[in-house]
Scaffold this active site. Structure first.
Site, PDB file in Angstrom:
ATOM      1  CG  ASN A   1      -1.795  -8.333   7.249  1.00 40.81           C
ATOM      2  OD1 ASN A   1      -3.030  -8.196   7.587  1.00 40.81           O
ATOM      3  ND2 ASN A   1      -0.725  -7.844   6.841  1.00 40.81           N
TER       4      ASN A   1
ATOM      5  CG  HIS B   1       0.730  -3.933   4.345  1.00 41.10           C
ATOM      6  ND1 HIS B   1       0.919  -3.305   5.650  1.00 41.10           N
ATOM      7  CD2 HIS B   1       1.746  -3.189   3.540  1.00 41.10           C
ATOM      8  CE1 HIS B   1       1.973  -2.477   5.567  1.00 41.10           C
ATOM      9  NE2 HIS B   1       2.503  -2.452   4.299  1.00 41.10           N
TER      10      HIS B   1
ATOM     11  CB  SER C   1       0.222  -6.170  -0.773  1.00 38.85           C
ATOM     12  OG  SER C   1       0.961  -5.353  -1.502  1.00 38.85           O
TER      13      SER C   1
ATOM     14  CG  ASP D   1       3.219  -5.637   6.869  1.00 39.59           C
ATOM     15  OD1 ASP D   1       3.561  -4.485   7.622  1.00 39.59           O
ATOM     16  OD2 ASP D   1       2.391  -6.179   7.146  1.00 39.59           O
TER      17      ASP D   1
HETATM   18  C1  GRF Z   1      -6.707  -1.183   5.974  1.00 39.35           C
HETATM   19  O1  GRF Z   1      -6.197  -0.070   5.310  1.00 39.35           O
HETATM   20  C2  GRF Z   1      -5.841  -2.404   5.814  1.00 39.35           C
HETATM   21  O2  GRF Z   1      -5.190  -2.224   4.666  1.00 39.35           O
HETATM   22  C3  GRF Z   1      -4.843  -2.042   7.056  1.00 39.35           C
HETATM   23  O3  GRF Z   1      -5.652  -1.390   7.823  1.00 39.35           O
HETATM   24  C4  GRF Z   1      -6.884  -1.080   7.372  1.00 39.35           C
HETATM   25  C5  GRF Z   1      -7.932  -1.658   8.077  1.00 39.35           C
HETATM   26  O4  GRF Z   1      -9.145  -1.098   7.780  1.00 39.35           O
HETATM   27  N1  GRF Z   1      -4.445  -3.336   7.454  1.00 39.35           N
HETATM   28  P1  GRF Z   1     -10.528  -1.896   8.248  1.00 39.35           P
HETATM   29  O5  GRF Z   1     -10.652  -2.037   9.677  1.00 39.35           O
HETATM   30  O6  GRF Z   1     -10.951  -2.863   7.637  1.00 39.35           O
HETATM   31  O7  GRF Z   1     -11.498  -0.745   7.740  1.00 39.35           O
END
Ligand code: GRF
Length: 203
Positions: free
Chosen positions: A106, A108, A135, A144
């Site tokens: 994932n 994050h 991360s 997370d």
């Molecule tokens: C990103 O900031 C990611 O870190 C978080 O949600 C957002 C997803 O953006 N999990 P996208 O849909 O990939 O543009």
């Protein structure tokens, strides 16, 4: 490496993975892009790239666990060897996600273990942190909370808004996530009861 992705939003991280693959930087193929939202832009990104998509509606399932089981069953059926959560805005049922331990990552938008959960940019600003970051971690049942394998950092600038941070951080995420997927695809990063780097860590 056969990769499936889950996304709930616009899918810019997914797009970055596809672009890296198309540029010959990632030896991966996508088996499926799934979402909990039929309107997710990520599904359009996948379709444009010729990747099969699946949108399941949580309202069609009697429980969170039933939804997760149905979605992850289709991911398994797709033949995916790695699952990438790229902006997937659900907490996955522990029993379901534990079956993917070591095979799901994932991205994050925080310097974990700081700011698990939502509104990370706002919490960073409220804390007055000098640095922020993203991360990539292995997914476990803990939100997370899985082992972090790589991070990218940005400086917080005076006057930064949440949107400013999100925008600058996405640029880093779009480099970080493909780097981690690439390391896994090339066997440099493996899972043996935890992440094992075969060479120097990524960042
Ligand atoms: C990103 O900031 C990611 O870190 C978080 O949600 C957002 C997803 O953006 N999990 P996208 O849909 O990939 O543009």
């Amino acid at each position: 490496l056969r990769v499936a992705a889950l996304a709930s939003g616009r899918g810019s991280n997914l797009a970055a993975l596809i672009a890296a693959r198309d540029a010959g930087q990632l030896p991966i193929e996508f088996t499926l892009v799934g979402s909990d939202r039929a309107q997710a832009g990520a599904l359009d990104v996948a379709t444009a790239a010729g990747i099969p998509t699946l949108a399941l509606n949580p309202k069609d399932y009697p429980s969170r666990a039933a939804f997760d089981a149905a979605l992850f069953d289709r991911i398994a059926q797709s033949g995916a060897e790695l699952l990438v959560l790229a902006g997937f805005m659900r907490i996955v049922d522990a029993a379901v996600v534990s079956a993917w331990e070591g095979r799901a990552i994932n991205v994050h938008p925080s310097l974990l273990p700081k700011y698990r959960g939502l509104h990370t940019h706002r919490r960073c600003l409220e804390a007055g942190d000098a640095e922020h970051g993203a991360s990539v971690h292995y997914v476990t049942a803990e939100l997370d909370g899985g082992p972090v394998v790589a991070q990218a950092r940005i400086a917080v600038r005076t006057g930064d808004t949440e949107a400013d941070l999100a925008e600058r951080l996405l640029v880093e995420e779009h480099k970080l996530l493909p780097a981690v997927v690439g390391a896994i695809a090339m066997g440099r990063l493996r899972w043996q009861d935890g992440p094992v780097f075969d060479e120097a860590p990524l960042t």
